[in-house]
Scaffold this motif. Structure first.
Motif, short mmCIF file in Angstrom:
data_model
loop_
_atom_site.label_atom_id
_atom_site.label_comp_id
_atom_site.label_asym_id
_atom_site.label_seq_id
_atom_site.Cartn_x
_atom_site.Cartn_y
_atom_site.Cartn_z
N PRO A 35 0.81 -1.23 0.00
CA PRO A 35 0.00 0.00 0.00
C PRO A 35 0.84 1.27 0.00
N ILE A 36 2.12 1.17 0.35
CA ILE A 36 2.99 2.35 0.33
C ILE A 36 3.24 2.80 -1.11
N VAL A 37 3.28 1.83 -2.04
CA VAL A 37 3.64 2.11 -3.42
C VAL A 37 2.44 2.07 -4.36
N ALA A 38 1.49 1.19 -4.10
CA ALA A 38 0.33 1.02 -4.99
C ALA A 38 -0.96 1.02 -4.18
N ASN A 39 -1.94 1.79 -4.64
CA ASN A 39 -3.22 1.87 -3.94
C ASN A 39 -4.11 0.69 -4.30
N ARG A 40 -5.21 0.56 -3.58
CA ARG A 40 -6.19 -0.51 -3.82
C ARG A 40 -7.56 0.07 -4.19
N LYS A 41 -7.55 1.25 -4.79
CA LYS A 41 -8.79 1.97 -5.05
C LYS A 41 -9.39 1.58 -6.40
N TYR A 42 -10.14 0.52 -6.39
CA TYR A 42 -10.80 0.08 -7.61
C TYR A 42 -12.21 -0.39 -7.27
N GLU A 43 -13.03 -0.48 -8.29
CA GLU A 43 -14.40 -0.94 -8.10
C GLU A 43 -14.64 -2.19 -8.94
N GLY A 44 -15.33 -3.14 -8.37
CA GLY A 44 -15.61 -4.38 -9.09
C GLY A 44 -15.22 -5.59 -8.26
N VAL A 45 -15.62 -6.75 -8.74
CA VAL A 45 -15.38 -8.01 -8.04
C VAL A 45 -14.44 -8.87 -8.89
N ASP A 159 16.61 15.32 -6.38
CA ASP A 159 16.20 15.68 -7.74
C ASP A 159 14.84 15.09 -8.08
N MET A 160 14.59 13.87 -7.61
CA MET A 160 13.29 13.25 -7.81
C MET A 160 12.21 14.01 -7.05
N MET A 161 12.55 14.46 -5.85
CA MET A 161 11.61 15.27 -5.08
C MET A 161 11.25 16.53 -5.85
N LEU A 162 12.26 17.18 -6.46
CA LEU A 162 12.02 18.39 -7.23
C LEU A 162 11.14 18.11 -8.44
N ALA A 163 11.39 17.00 -9.13
CA ALA A 163 10.59 16.65 -10.30
C ALA A 163 9.13 16.41 -9.93
N LEU A 164 8.90 15.74 -8.81
CA LEU A 164 7.53 15.49 -8.36
C LEU A 164 6.88 16.78 -7.86
N ASP A 165 7.67 17.64 -7.19
CA ASP A 165 7.14 18.93 -6.76
C ASP A 165 6.66 19.75 -7.95
N GLY A 166 7.42 19.68 -9.06
CA GLY A 166 7.08 20.45 -10.24
C GLY A 166 5.75 20.05 -10.87
N ASN A 167 5.30 18.84 -10.55
CA ASN A 167 4.01 18.36 -11.07
C ASN A 167 2.94 18.32 -9.98
N ASP A 171 2.08 14.98 -0.86
CA ASP A 171 2.93 14.31 0.13
C ASP A 171 2.52 12.85 0.27
N GLY A 172 3.34 12.08 0.99
CA GLY A 172 3.08 10.66 1.15
C GLY A 172 3.75 9.87 0.06
N ARG A 173 4.91 10.33 -0.40
CA ARG A 173 5.61 9.71 -1.51
C ARG A 173 6.50 8.55 -1.05
N TYR A 174 6.93 7.77 -2.01
CA TYR A 174 7.86 6.67 -1.73
C TYR A 174 9.07 6.79 -2.64
N ALA A 230 10.90 6.71 -7.71
CA ALA A 230 10.16 7.51 -6.72
C ALA A 230 8.80 7.88 -7.29
N GLY A 231 7.82 8.00 -6.39
CA GLY A 231 6.48 8.34 -6.87
C GLY A 231 5.49 8.42 -5.74
N HIS A 232 4.22 8.27 -6.11
CA HIS A 232 3.12 8.33 -5.14
C HIS A 232 2.15 7.20 -5.45
N SER A 233 1.60 6.62 -4.41
CA SER A 233 0.72 5.45 -4.59
C SER A 233 -0.54 5.76 -5.38
N GLU A 234 -0.95 7.02 -5.47
CA GLU A 234 -2.15 7.36 -6.23
C GLU A 234 -2.00 7.08 -7.72
#
Length: 301
Positions: A35-45, A159-167, A171-174, A230-234
């Motif tokens: 869950p730190i890297v990938a979310n579980r936000k989906y709909e369906g069975v 540098d990765m932090m800066l790249a993500l900040d630019g977009n 917060d809550g990144r990995y 580096a990224g965000h789970s969303e």
């Protein structure tokens, strides 16, 4: 006439508690699929391989200027549907002399079955790692000297932090690093003195430390050609389901078996206003997401 092995009581045993037991042992082994890297936000069975679940991205509302007498104009929230196919089907099968022994002795904790669970987790993690790296933006190759390794690797994370900040990535990144990167990175004071380093339980999900808004993780399931991601789970969704345990009598051995099928899939999630939209309210998935960045290291001789 040959006798047939049968343990009558085993055929009425329903191992309902083993689903949660397997998940408890399985989930801490994950890094890319955690869950730190990938979310579980989906709909369906999820019932079988080939099923499709859905992810909804909320469009960003436009900002208006309030004036009199025009007042305000309401907007309806809109979503963009993204399909996530369940492409993987892996199984785990535990062989026991009797189901009662499994129930009383906790056979999922035996060394053999622990290795089976580890292998299953490794399959899922490798799958998600390859998917995430394929969809990430590439930064320039890191070229440290032998004496500058800790500082160069630390600077790359900044540098990765800066790249993500630019977009405007929240917060809550990995940041996930290879074992070789971790070897030198923890020599840097910012990592070695990080509050989480050495805390009880930080090895779950490969967690090494928390630094500059990142949870720093390490894994041996690092895709080829990349050393830091580096990224965000969303921006990644992992859809997973164990189908429940099935009980039966082995055809080869004087024993019973219990097995479970692991169905899963993954997807890089796109967002309106951040990713390139195409006709029909879809996204150009050939382009990398702006929510995940990657870098390779050119190691000094």
């Amino acid at each position: 006439m040959a006798s047939t092995y049968q343990n009558v009581s085993s055929h009425t045993f329903v191992p309902a508690v083993w689903d949660s037991k397997l998940i408890t042992q399985f989930d801490p082994l994950l890094v890319w699929a955690s869950p730190i890297v990938a979310n579980r936000k989906y709909e369906g069975v999820i019932r079988q391989k080939g099923d499709v679940v859905h992810i909804n991205s909320l469009t960003r509302p436009s900002v208006g200027t309030y004036t009199l007498p025009e007042g305000m104009t309401s907007q309806r929230p809109e979503t963009v549907d993204q399909a996530l196919p369940i492409t993987e089907a892996k199984y785990i099968q535990v062989l026991v002399e009797t189901i009662e022994q499994l129930q009383s002795a906790g056979a999922l904790e035996t060394p053999l079955n622990q290795q089976m669970i580890r292998a299953l987790a490794r399959e899922a993690d490798t799958f998600m790692g390859n998917l995430i790296v394929k969809g990430a933006m590439a930064l320039p190759v890191v070229k440290p000297t032998a004496g500058s390794l800790p500082q160069s690797l630390y600077s790359t994370i900044l540098d990765m932090m800066l790249a993500l900040d630019g977009n405007d990535i929240p917060d809550g990144r990995y940041v996930v690093v290879s074992p070789r990167v971790k070897r030198y990175l923890i020599e840097h004071p910012a990592i070695s003195n990080a509050g989480a380093y050495g805390e009880a339980g930080v090895t779950a999900n490969g967690l090494v430390a928390r630094l500059a808004g990142f949870s720093v993780l390490s894994t041996t399931a690092m895709p080829a050609g990349v050393d830091i991601v580096a990224g965000h789970s969303e921006f990644t969704t992992y859809a997973s389901q164990f189908t429940g345990f099935r009980l039966g009598q082995s055809e080869k051995y004087r024993a019973d078996y219990i097995d479970s099928l692991h169905l899963y899939g993954g997807k890089i999630v796109r967002f309106p206003g951040l990713d390139t939209q195409k006709a029909g309210n879809t996204f150009d998935e050939s382009k990398p997401t702006k929510g995940i960045v990657k870098a390779a290291v050119e190691w000094p001789a």
